[in-house]
Write a protein that holds these residues in place. Structure first.
Motif, PDB file in Angstrom:
ATOM      1  N   ALA A   1       0.834  -1.205   0.000  1.00 29.25           N
ATOM      2  CA  ALA A   1       0.000   0.000   0.000  1.00 29.25           C
ATOM      3  C   ALA A   1       0.870   1.258   0.000  1.00 29.25           C
ATOM      4  N   ALA A   2       1.940   1.236   0.797  1.00 23.24           N
ATOM      5  CA  ALA A   2       2.839   2.399   0.832  1.00 23.24           C
ATOM      6  C   ALA A   2       3.521   2.615  -0.508  1.00 23.24           C
ATOM      7  N   ALA A   3       3.890   1.518  -1.179  1.00 22.83           N
ATOM      8  CA  ALA A   3       4.543   1.653  -2.486  1.00 22.83           C
ATOM      9  C   ALA A   3       3.575   2.201  -3.532  1.00 22.83           C
ATOM     10  N   VAL A   4       2.331   1.716  -3.513  1.00 24.86           N
ATOM     11  CA  VAL A   4       1.342   2.166  -4.493  1.00 24.86           C
ATOM     12  C   VAL A   4       0.999   3.637  -4.316  1.00 24.86           C
ATOM     13  N   THR A   5       0.975   4.100  -3.082  1.00 20.97           N
ATOM     14  CA  THR A   5       0.563   5.482  -2.788  1.00 20.97           C
ATOM     15  C   THR A   5       1.755   6.400  -2.525  1.00 20.97           C
ATOM     16  N   ALA A   6       2.933   5.996  -2.943  1.00 20.21           N
ATOM     17  CA  ALA A   6       4.137   6.777  -2.620  1.00 20.21           C
ATOM     18  C   ALA A   6       4.066   8.208  -3.139  1.00 20.21           C
ATOM     19  N   ASP A   7       3.446   8.418  -4.286  1.00 19.65           N
ATOM     20  CA  ASP A   7       3.381   9.750  -4.875  1.00 19.65           C
ATOM     21  C   ASP A   7       2.070  10.464  -4.584  1.00 19.65           C
ATOM     22  N   ALA A   8       1.209   9.852  -3.775  1.00 14.69           N
ATOM     23  CA  ALA A   8      -0.093  10.455  -3.464  1.00 14.69           C
ATOM     24  C   ALA A   8       0.064  11.449  -2.318  1.00 14.69           C
ATOM     25  N   GLU A   9      -0.467  12.655  -2.517  1.00 12.43           N
ATOM     26  CA  GLU A   9      -0.301  13.710  -1.515  1.00 12.43           C
ATOM     27  C   GLU A   9      -1.497  13.829  -0.581  1.00 12.43           C
ATOM     28  N   THR A  10      -2.663  13.337  -0.983  1.00 10.24           N
ATOM     29  CA  THR A  10      -3.868  13.481  -0.174  1.00 10.24           C
ATOM     30  C   THR A  10      -4.548  12.119  -0.032  1.00 10.24           C
ATOM     31  N   PRO A  11      -5.433  11.947   0.955  1.00 11.69           N
ATOM     32  CA  PRO A  11      -6.180  10.697   1.068  1.00 11.69           C
ATOM     33  C   PRO A  11      -6.942  10.349  -0.210  1.00 11.69           C
ATOM     34  N   TYR A  12      -7.498  11.366  -0.878  1.00 11.22           N
ATOM     35  CA  TYR A  12      -8.197  11.098  -2.134  1.00 11.22           C
ATOM     36  C   TYR A  12      -7.238  10.531  -3.166  1.00 11.22           C
ATOM     37  N   ASP A  13      -6.046  11.108  -3.264  1.00  8.53           N
ATOM     38  CA  ASP A  13      -5.069  10.604  -4.220  1.00  8.53           C
ATOM     39  C   ASP A  13      -4.672   9.164  -3.891  1.00  8.53           C
ATOM     40  N   LYS A  14      -4.582   8.860  -2.602  1.00 13.29           N
ATOM     41  CA  LYS A  14      -4.260   7.482  -2.211  1.00 13.29           C
ATOM     42  C   LYS A  14      -5.363   6.529  -2.653  1.00 13.29           C
ATOM     43  N   ALA A  15      -6.598   6.922  -2.436  1.00 17.43           N
ATOM     44  CA  ALA A  15      -7.719   6.072  -2.843  1.00 17.43           C
ATOM     45  C   ALA A  15      -7.730   5.881  -4.352  1.00 17.43           C
ATOM     46  N   ALA A  16      -7.517   6.968  -5.096  1.00 17.63           N
ATOM     47  CA  ALA A  16      -7.523   6.864  -6.552  1.00 17.63           C
ATOM     48  C   ALA A  16      -6.366   6.003  -7.044  1.00 17.63           C
ATOM     49  N   ALA A  17      -5.204   6.116  -6.393  1.00 16.22           N
ATOM     50  CA  ALA A  17      -4.046   5.324  -6.812  1.00 16.22           C
ATOM     51  C   ALA A  17      -4.274   3.840  -6.566  1.00 16.22           C
ATOM     52  N   ILE A  18      -4.808   3.504  -5.413  1.00 18.36           N
ATOM     53  CA  ILE A  18      -5.064   2.089  -5.099  1.00 18.36           C
ATOM     54  C   ILE A  18      -6.138   1.532  -6.023  1.00 18.36           C
ATOM     55  N   GLU A  19      -7.177   2.324  -6.267  1.00 25.74           N
ATOM     56  CA  GLU A  19      -8.238   1.908  -7.168  1.00 25.74           C
ATOM     57  C   GLU A  19      -7.687   1.608  -8.556  1.00 25.74           C
TER      58      GLU A  19
END
Length: 729
Positions: free
Chosen positions: A402-420
């Motif tokens: 999860a940390a690797a997938v969201t490494a470049d995500a700056e906000t919770p929304y970006d993390k959700a979109a990246a994982i999705e």
């Protein structure tokens, strides 16, 4: 010459069984059966290490004080454990809920637990488990130490019965506990009144028969048709994904039901949610807390949202109340027939019959991407505590991925979109999968290359929670087949699972990591097959009259696949689906394995075969077949060379065993020479006897004489064990 000519240790002697130890070992199995359920509760909710310490510490205390404390004192201590545990549990309940606690409420909750309410549904499930664990463990072990085995089983069996009635104990756990209880009573009876090794073998055989019979005979109750059905070739069953159940288990292969479930007239297209789940168990989802009566109106999302009215007409029996998120009012059904879950979903108290109609008013948020990115992380404490929970046993590599997938995500929304986006692009959609062992999210990420909606949604929620983003698992239906403006027909194959992510000032926002196009293709194929085979209930008058016109790519906007556009915030217009593939080039971090090695038997199968082998061993021991087989091998083996005297003695021992089986046993006080000369006139046997006497009582023998004796016995064994002369007389 000594008359004691039988050399000790020709074959290992049988050990005297210790019935007391065997009874305590069986009690370990009984305690572990219900203790494992309580441990699982704390593993899911929190406090697993403390639970392990409680179980071991309480049992140790009972063993240490079993001979010291009188029975009355032990019973008083047990009562203190029980009262103190209940007091701790009540004090752990939030003050706002504690005021509602009464004798009637405690009794009703107890009845609910004993009639199928999972312990995991309790708000403070971990505290409850830690509070009740010491009582049965201490008392059952204390009584066992006092050799009151039946009373010990009564206490431990009651604890096992409770977790069985709550539905938290699986079949393997229940079986292990039942066999353990039988073992305590059986071995305990032999301990108190005396017993023999033969009785132990008989008891073991009976226990093994219990295990095998229970594992091979199953009773499957019949249920009415459900939107999601197990594949007929799959050994695992699955209840309806959307039928407002308190628990959802992630299973293996399923098939989609094409029958129409309900129709909807709505002012906006939406997903029709039926239930939300907060507590992840590693193998599925549980909805914690109790439902409340519907009292006329429910609060809407923090951001207000657009009002959407839907009129739902049941085409078959419905065990849920599908509605756009978030419902605020219901008409058409009596309020007494409606309950509201702690998550805000609607739940019918009785089945909604075909032809019945109800109207739901919902408030649907339409946040845009900019608002979602600017929302921040100012989460309420209750949201963080409830919706970032993960089992303590969740492998660390899930959080690492999860940390690797969201490494470049700056906000919770970006993390959700990246994982999705990551799950959409790295996993293949398929309804034909093998249910993995262990944690579902971990298996889907690292061991599976395909899955369906429950796998995608479970994994996305798990990864978000590992990143500290509140998320939950939602079940329901996609929008269904649009047959006219604002009219939709929803089939069982539209049942679905997706994700809601909490956004401050906006509420719960929908994300759907399941790839839309392959799912829609599978749905269309299933409908076509059902129509061609003439299955009933696949169409209504509206679907027969309508002419679906899917978009060229067969994906977004299709009116025959039964879906909304690509994953979006609830009620929005493709806000979450605008991310161009995996964020931060995470695709390389998750290679998808397409190799399929040989499938190994499940742990349950291996355990069953282990039990069968124990039973076979006990049966061989009971009948003597095992000992005879060992001696038969020993008789025919020359054995490794040792010193000549030892080899000569061993050769004679083999000769005596052969003659005893072929002729007659040695009589008490009969010397080796007298015995051999009376039962055989074979010169080779007399030569072996002479060599034995020199080795045992004389000056010894050399290597040549020892080898000659060994060879002679080998010849006699081969001659006397031919089919023409049975080995056993």
């Amino acid at each position: 010459m000594s008359t004691d000519t039988r050399a000790a240790g020709v074959l290992p002697g049988s050990l005297e069984p210790n019935f007391r130890v065997a009874a305590l070992v069986a009690l370990v199995a009984l305690t572990a059966s219900y203790g494992s359920v309580l441990y699982h509760v704390t593993d899911v909710v929190g406090g697993s290490r403390l639970m392990l310490a409680t179980l071991l510490g309480t049992a140790t205390l009972a063993v240490a004080t079993g001979r010291i404390l009188r029975v009355r004192t032990a019973l008083l201590l047990t009562a203190l454990f029980l009262v103190g545990g209940l007091a701790v549990y009540i004090l752990s309940v939030p003050a706002s809920q504690r005021a509602l606690i009464s004798v009637d409420r405690l009794l009703s909750d107890t009845v609910a637990l004993l009639t199928g309410l999972s312990v995991l549904r309790l708000t403070q499930a971990n505290v409850w488990a830690l509070s009740v664990a010491p009582t049965p463990v201490f008392l059952s072990w204390y009584l066992a130490v006092r050799r009151r085995y039946v009373a010990s089983v009564a206490v431990g069996g009651t604890a096992l019965a409770v977790v069985v009635l709550t539905g938290d104990a699986g079949s393997v756990t229940t079986l292990a506990g039942t066999v353990g209880a039988a073992g305590v009573v059986g071995f305990g009876t032999l301990d108190r009144y005396g017993g023999t090794a033969a009785q132990v073998d008989t008891l073991v055989i009976l226990l093994v028969v219990m295990v095998v019979a229970a594992a091979t005979l199953s009773v499957v109750p019949s249920t009415r048709a459900t939107p999601v059905l197990p594949d007929r070739s799959s050994p695992s069953g699955v209840t309806s994904l959307v039928d407002a159940q308190d628990q959802v288990s992630v299973v293996g292969t399923i098939r989609l039901s094409p029958q129409v479930q309900f129709s909807v007239e709505s002012s906006a297209e939406s997903y029709w949610s039926t239930a939300t789940y907060d507590r992840y168990t590693g193998s599925g989802w549980v909805r914690s807390g109790e439902t409340d009566p519907f009292v006329g109106r429910l609060r809407g999302p923090p951001g207000g949202g657009r009002e959407v009215r839907q009129t739902v007409t049941a085409e078959t029996e419905l065990g849920a109340m599908p509605a756009a998120w978030r419902p605020t009012a219901v008409t058409g059904l009596a309020e007494s027939r409606i309950r509201v879950t702690p998550r805000g979903s609607l739940q019918p108290t009785t089945t909604i019959d075909p032809g019945e109609t109800y109207t739901v008013t919902s408030r649907v948020n339409r946040p845009d991407t900019a608002d979602l990115r600017a929302a921040g992380t100012d989460y309420p404490d209750e949201v963080v505590e409830t919706y970032t929970q993960l089992p303590a046993s969740t492998p660390d590599r899930v959080a690492d991925r999860a940390a690797a997938v969201t490494a470049d995500a700056e906000t919770p929304y970006d993390k959700a979109a990246a994982i999705e986006a990551y799950l959409e692009s790295n996993k293949r959609y398929s309804l034909t999968v093998e249910r993995p062992e262990g944690d579902v999210a971990d298996a889907f990420l690292f061991e599976m290359d395909a899955g369906y909606c429950t796998y995608y949604a479970t994994t996305m929620v798990t990864m978000l929670r590992a990143e500290g983003v509140p998320a939950r698992f939602v079940t329901g239906y996609t929008s269904g087949e649009r047959v006219d403006d604002g009219e939709y027909v929803v089939r069982g194959l539209d049942s679905h699972a997706w994700v809601q992510v909490y956004v401050p000032d906006e509420g719960w926002v929908r994300f759907d990591p399941t790839p839309a196009a392959p799912r829609e293709s599978a749905e269309r194929t299933r409908i076509t097959d059902a129509r061609q085979s003439g299955e009933a209930g696949v169409d209504t008058e509206e679907t027969l009259e309508s002419t679906p016109t899917p978009t060229p790519d067969g994906g977004d906007g299709s009116t025959d696949g039964g879906t909304t556009p690509t994953p979006t915030p609830d009620g929005g217009a493709d806000a979450a689906g605008t991310q161009p593939g995996p964020v931060g080039d995470t695709g390389a971090t998750a290679p998808v394995s397409t190799e399929s090695g040989p499938s190994l038997p499940s742990r349950e199968t291996l355990a069953l075969w282990g039990v069968v082998l124990v039973g076979v061993g006990a049966a061989l021991r009971r009948t003597g077949a095992g000992a005879r087989a060992v001696r038969a091998v020993w008789l025919r083996r020359r054995g490794a060379r040792r010193d000549p005297d030892a080899d000569a003695v061993r050769a004679f021992e083999r000769l005596v065993y052969l003659l005893e089986r072929q002729e007659r046993p040695r009589r008490p006080g009969e010397t080796p020479r007298a015995y051999v000369e009376r039962v055989t006139a074979d010169d080779r046997a007399r030569a072996v006897l002479t060599t034995y006497e020199r080795a045992r009582y004389g000056p010894g023998v050399d290597r040549s004489a020892a080898d000659e004796a060994t060879d002679a016995v080998g010849e006699l064994v081969r001659e006397r064990t031919l089919p023409t002369r049975p080995f056993v007389r």
